[in-house]
Design an enzyme around this catalytic site. Structure first.
Site, PDB file in Angstrom:
ATOM      1  N   GLU A   1       0.795  -1.205   0.000  1.00 42.00           N
ATOM      2  CA  GLU A   1       0.000   0.000   0.000  1.00 42.00           C
ATOM      3  C   GLU A   1       0.837   1.267   0.000  1.00 42.00           C
ATOM      4  O   GLU A   1       1.922   1.314   0.566  1.00 42.00           O
ATOM      5  CB  GLU A   1      -0.876  -0.009   1.241  1.00 42.00           C
ATOM      6  CG  GLU A   1      -2.086   0.802   1.015  1.00 42.00           C
ATOM      7  CD  GLU A   1      -3.139   0.440   2.017  1.00 42.00           C
ATOM      8  OE1 GLU A   1      -3.846  -0.558   1.830  1.00 42.00           O
ATOM      9  OE2 GLU A   1      -3.236   1.158   2.985  1.00 42.00           O
TER      10      GLU A   1
ATOM     11  N   CYS B   1       3.537   8.153   1.434  1.00 43.72           N
ATOM     12  CA  CYS B   1       3.964   7.132   2.391  1.00 43.72           C
ATOM     13  C   CYS B   1       4.086   5.824   1.623  1.00 43.72           C
ATOM     14  O   CYS B   1       3.106   5.350   1.037  1.00 43.72           O
ATOM     15  CB  CYS B   1       2.909   7.042   3.494  1.00 43.72           C
ATOM     16  SG  CYS B   1       3.232   5.742   4.675  1.00 43.72           S
TER      17      CYS B   1
ATOM     18  N   CYS C   1       5.963  -7.895   7.019  1.00 45.74           N
ATOM     19  CA  CYS C   1       7.139  -7.473   7.794  1.00 45.74           C
ATOM     20  C   CYS C   1       7.474  -8.566   8.793  1.00 45.74           C
ATOM     21  O   CYS C   1       6.587  -9.162   9.394  1.00 45.74           O
ATOM     22  CB  CYS C   1       6.864  -6.164   8.532  1.00 45.74           C
ATOM     23  SG  CYS C   1       8.292  -5.562   9.465  1.00 45.74           S
TER      24      CYS C   1
ATOM     25  N   CYS D   1       5.842  -6.270  15.323  1.00 43.71           N
ATOM     26  CA  CYS D   1       5.463  -5.408  16.451  1.00 43.71           C
ATOM     27  C   CYS D   1       4.008  -5.675  16.844  1.00 43.71           C
ATOM     28  O   CYS D   1       3.152  -5.898  15.993  1.00 43.71           O
ATOM     29  CB  CYS D   1       5.632  -3.936  16.084  1.00 43.71           C
ATOM     30  SG  CYS D   1       7.325  -3.539  15.632  1.00 43.71           S
TER      31      CYS D   1
ATOM     32  N   CYS E   1       1.075  -3.450  15.345  1.00 42.83           N
ATOM     33  CA  CYS E   1       1.099  -3.179  13.905  1.00 42.83           C
ATOM     34  C   CYS E   1       0.427  -4.312  13.143  1.00 42.83           C
ATOM     35  O   CYS E   1       0.811  -5.477  13.290  1.00 42.83           O
ATOM     36  CB  CYS E   1       2.553  -3.016  13.452  1.00 42.83           C
ATOM     37  SG  CYS E   1       2.722  -2.861  11.660  1.00 42.83           S
TER      38      CYS E   1
ATOM     39  N   HIS F   1       8.620   3.915  20.816  1.00 45.36           N
ATOM     40  CA  HIS F   1       7.433   3.307  21.433  1.00 45.36           C
ATOM     41  C   HIS F   1       7.536   2.934  22.909  1.00 45.36           C
ATOM     42  O   HIS F   1       6.532   2.551  23.506  1.00 45.36           O
ATOM     43  CB  HIS F   1       6.960   2.063  20.662  1.00 45.36           C
ATOM     44  CG  HIS F   1       6.759   2.290  19.211  1.00 45.36           C
ATOM     45  ND1 HIS F   1       6.040   3.338  18.722  1.00 45.36           N
ATOM     46  CD2 HIS F   1       7.228   1.614  18.122  1.00 45.36           C
ATOM     47  CE1 HIS F   1       6.048   3.298  17.398  1.00 45.36           C
ATOM     48  NE2 HIS F   1       6.767   2.271  17.006  1.00 45.36           N
TER      49      HIS F   1
ATOM     50  N   ASN G   1      -3.827   3.239  15.910  1.00 47.39           N
ATOM     51  CA  ASN G   1      -4.991   2.862  15.096  1.00 47.39           C
ATOM     52  C   ASN G   1      -5.330   1.412  15.405  1.00 47.39           C
ATOM     53  O   ASN G   1      -4.615   0.509  14.997  1.00 47.39           O
ATOM     54  CB  ASN G   1      -4.670   3.010  13.605  1.00 47.39           C
ATOM     55  CG  ASN G   1      -4.617   4.461  13.225  1.00 47.39           C
ATOM     56  OD1 ASN G   1      -5.574   5.213  13.401  1.00 47.39           O
ATOM     57  ND2 ASN G   1      -3.462   4.883  12.741  1.00 47.39           N
TER      58      ASN G   1
ATOM     59  N   CYS H   1      -2.120   4.917   9.649  1.00 51.02           N
ATOM     60  CA  CYS H   1      -0.979   4.010   9.888  1.00 51.02           C
ATOM     61  C   CYS H   1      -1.436   2.705  10.492  1.00 51.02           C
ATOM     62  O   CYS H   1      -2.280   2.695  11.372  1.00 51.02           O
ATOM     63  CB  CYS H   1       0.004   4.540  10.918  1.00 51.02           C
ATOM     64  SG  CYS H   1       0.290   6.240  10.914  1.00 51.02           S
TER      65      CYS H   1
HETATM   66  N1  SAH Z   1       8.945  -0.633   9.831  1.00 46.82           N
HETATM   67  C1  SAH Z   1       9.174   0.753   9.970  1.00 46.82           C
HETATM   68  C2  SAH Z   1       8.347   1.604   9.032  1.00 46.82           C
HETATM   69  C3  SAH Z   1       6.933   1.193   8.799  1.00 46.82           C
HETATM   70  S1  SAH Z   1       5.838   1.372  10.182  1.00 46.82           S
HETATM   71  C4  SAH Z   1       8.988   1.212  11.392  1.00 46.82           C
HETATM   72  O1  SAH Z   1       8.499   0.422  12.206  1.00 46.82           O
HETATM   73  O2  SAH Z   1       9.376   2.325  11.686  1.00 46.82           O
HETATM   74  C5  SAH Z   1       5.642   3.146  10.228  1.00 46.82           C
HETATM   75  C6  SAH Z   1       5.157   3.685  11.561  1.00 46.82           C
HETATM   76  O3  SAH Z   1       3.788   3.294  11.769  1.00 46.82           O
HETATM   77  C7  SAH Z   1       5.954   3.164  12.746  1.00 46.82           C
HETATM   78  O4  SAH Z   1       6.340   4.198  13.612  1.00 46.82           O
HETATM   79  C8  SAH Z   1       4.967   2.257  13.391  1.00 46.82           C
HETATM   80  O5  SAH Z   1       5.254   2.133  14.733  1.00 46.82           O
HETATM   81  C9  SAH Z   1       3.650   2.927  13.130  1.00 46.82           C
HETATM   82  N2  SAH Z   1       2.505   2.035  13.315  1.00 46.82           N
HETATM   83  C10 SAH Z   1       2.424   0.740  12.999  1.00 46.82           C
HETATM   84  N3  SAH Z   1       1.210   0.248  13.340  1.00 46.82           N
HETATM   85  C11 SAH Z   1       0.515   1.269  13.865  1.00 46.82           C
HETATM   86  C12 SAH Z   1      -0.807   1.396  14.399  1.00 46.82           C
HETATM   87  N4  SAH Z   1      -1.651   0.357  14.426  1.00 46.82           N
HETATM   88  N5  SAH Z   1      -1.181   2.598  14.847  1.00 46.82           N
HETATM   89  C13 SAH Z   1      -0.341   3.655  14.794  1.00 46.82           C
HETATM   90  N6  SAH Z   1       0.911   3.595  14.313  1.00 46.82           N
HETATM   91  C14 SAH Z   1       1.340   2.412  13.864  1.00 46.82           C
HETATM   92 FE1  SF4 Z   2       7.303  -3.978  10.813  1.00 44.19          FE
HETATM   93 FE2  SF4 Z   2       5.055  -2.818  11.589  1.00 44.19          FE
HETATM   94 FE3  SF4 Z   2       7.038  -3.125  13.334  1.00 44.19          FE
HETATM   95 FE4  SF4 Z   2       7.319  -1.333  11.338  1.00 44.19          FE
HETATM   96  S1  SF4 Z   2       5.824  -1.268  13.028  1.00 44.19           S
HETATM   97  S2  SF4 Z   2       8.827  -2.862  12.028  1.00 44.19           S
HETATM   98  S3  SF4 Z   2       6.162  -2.414   9.705  1.00 44.19           S
HETATM   99  S4  SF4 Z   2       5.888  -4.797  12.337  1.00 44.19           S
END
Ligand code: SAH
Ligand code: SF4
Length: 360
Positions: free
Chosen positions: A79, A92, A99, A103, A106, A209, A288, A331
């Site tokens: 996306e 973006c 991935c 996390c 995410c 985080h 989110n 996000c």
């Molecule tokens: N993998 C990289 C970049 C992609 S994620 C990283 O982790 O930085 C981009 C951003 O979106 C990151 O800061 C991540 O923590 C945030 N993110 C992921 N899932 C999210 C969610 N459900 N709500 C808000 N932010 C989120």
């Molecule tokens: Fe991967 Fe999502 Fe963690 Fe970014 S926030 S490193 S995309 S699992």
């Protein structure tokens, strides 16, 4: 491109011309590249094509945010989101399908890792978006002024494809974006932060985080490999090469998990401490939610109080506005679409050949 042109018996300046036609002007039809010799155009038609991954879906939000879902084959979709603002247009983009970091907050992480994107698939998101938007807005001017790697995937896990893609974004014959306006966001792949500093130093955002290893271990599993002290030391080293004089820390606000006054105090201590401290800004991201996470977004008042504590300690702190909520482009919402693979596959067949038409 120079090497490719050399294989076809063409001089390096032809590579520059080709690069400009494709990236600056969005032209994919070799016959329209009017300053290339006819013989060269014929050779190109025999062995090359200019294409982005097909768009499986497109959504336009009420606030002007546009989201594209690209089909990258084998039931994988990635996306890309365009976010217009008064003074800039931010794209973006994704670096991987899925991935591997996993996390907790995410949805891409919950989906798991499918594959790395190629440099072409990474840059193709910008190519597509820039030229589709220009066409839509009826302009030849640049529409996208900023690129952030905050879509799907961990860009520093796909380093060999990332760097050529970044260089194309920065190239004056392509998109000519300034290093300050291209941001790689990482969960903290320490050795690759050091390599990026030397190979292609663009703006860096680090997904923090949590203020302690004990908590960060539970949210960002990569922390067990590269704990906070090592991560912050890498950020400090990066600052010697970075185009900006600060690192952006992203901090996803999770109700009752990392949003208490105690966490703010620990963060202030962490970034001001003699050995770990460094120049930084904080970007607080309201979580989110998605069903499998079992987590909730912090209430607005708590986010504001948290931001206030950091600001009072002299740390520049912003709270990210949520954009495109009505189209699930916020996000961390990306994988939801991807998991709905039936719809994607149905639409793919219809849209497989869709691409921006040449405007030159
Ligand atoms: N993998 C990289 C970049 C992609 S994620 C990283 O982790 O930085 C981009 C951003 O979106 C990151 O800061 C991540 O923590 C945030 N993110 C992921 N899932 C999210 C969610 N459900 N709500 C808000 N932010 C989120
Ligand atoms: Fe991967 Fe999502 Fe963690 Fe970014 S926030 S490193 S995309 S699992």
């Amino acid at each position: 491109m120079v090497a490719f042109c050399a294989q076809l018996g063409e001089k390096p300046f032809r590579a520059t011309q080709l690069f400009r036609w494709v990236h600056q002007r969005g032209v994919r039809d070799f016959d329209r590249m009017s300053d290339l010799a006819k013989a060269f155009r014929e050779k190109l038609k025999d062995c090359a094509y200019v294409v982005a991954p097909p768009v499986a879906r497109e959504h336009v939000s009420r606030d002007g945010t546009v989201k594209w879902l690209f089909d990258v084959g084998r039931n994988n979709a990635i996306e890309t989101v365009y976010i217009p603002e008064d003074d800039r247009g931010t794209l973006c983009i994704s670096s991987q399908a899925g991935c591997a970091v996993g996390c907790r907050f995410c949805s891409t992480g919950h989906q798991g890792f499918s594959r790395h994107l190629t440099s072409g698939e990474i840059v193709g998101q910008l190519w597509w978006a820039e030229h589709a938007l220009r066409q839509r807005l009826g302009t030849q001017e640049r529409v996208i002024t900023n690129v952030v790697f905050m879509g799907m995937g961990e860009p520093l896990h796909n380093y060999p494809a990332l760097v050529p893609a970044l260089r194309t974004m920065l190239d004056d014959h392509a998109y000519g974006l300034s290093r300050r306006r291209v941001t790689v966001s990482t969960s903290g792949v320490v050795p690759m932060i050091d390599r990026l500093a030397h190979d292609c130093p663009v703006a860096l955002a680090v997904s923090l985080h949590a203020p302690t290893d004990a908590l960060r271990d539970t949210l960002v599993p990569l922390n067990r490999k590269y704990p906070l002290a090592e991560l912050l030391a890498a950020c400090r080293r990066y600052l010697d090469h970075a185009p900006r004089d600060f690192i952006t820390f992203e901090y996803c606000m999770l109700d009752g998990v990392n949003d208490q006054p105690e966490h703010a105090r620990q963060l202030i201590e962490l970034v001001s401490h003699a050995s770990t401290g460094l120049a930084c800004k904080f970007n607080l991201i309201p979580f989110n939610p998605f069903p499998q996470s079992g987590l909730r977004r912090s209430p607005n008042a708590r986010i504001a109080a948290f931001a206030g504590m950091l600001s009072d300690a002299g740390i520049v702190t912003t709270v990210r506005k949520t954009r495109g909520d009505d189209i699930d482009a916020a996000c961390g919402q990306l994988a939801g679409e991807v998991q709905d693979r039936t719809r994607v596959t149905e639409r793919m067949a219809k849209l497989r050949h869709a691409a921006p038409r040449a405007t030159a």
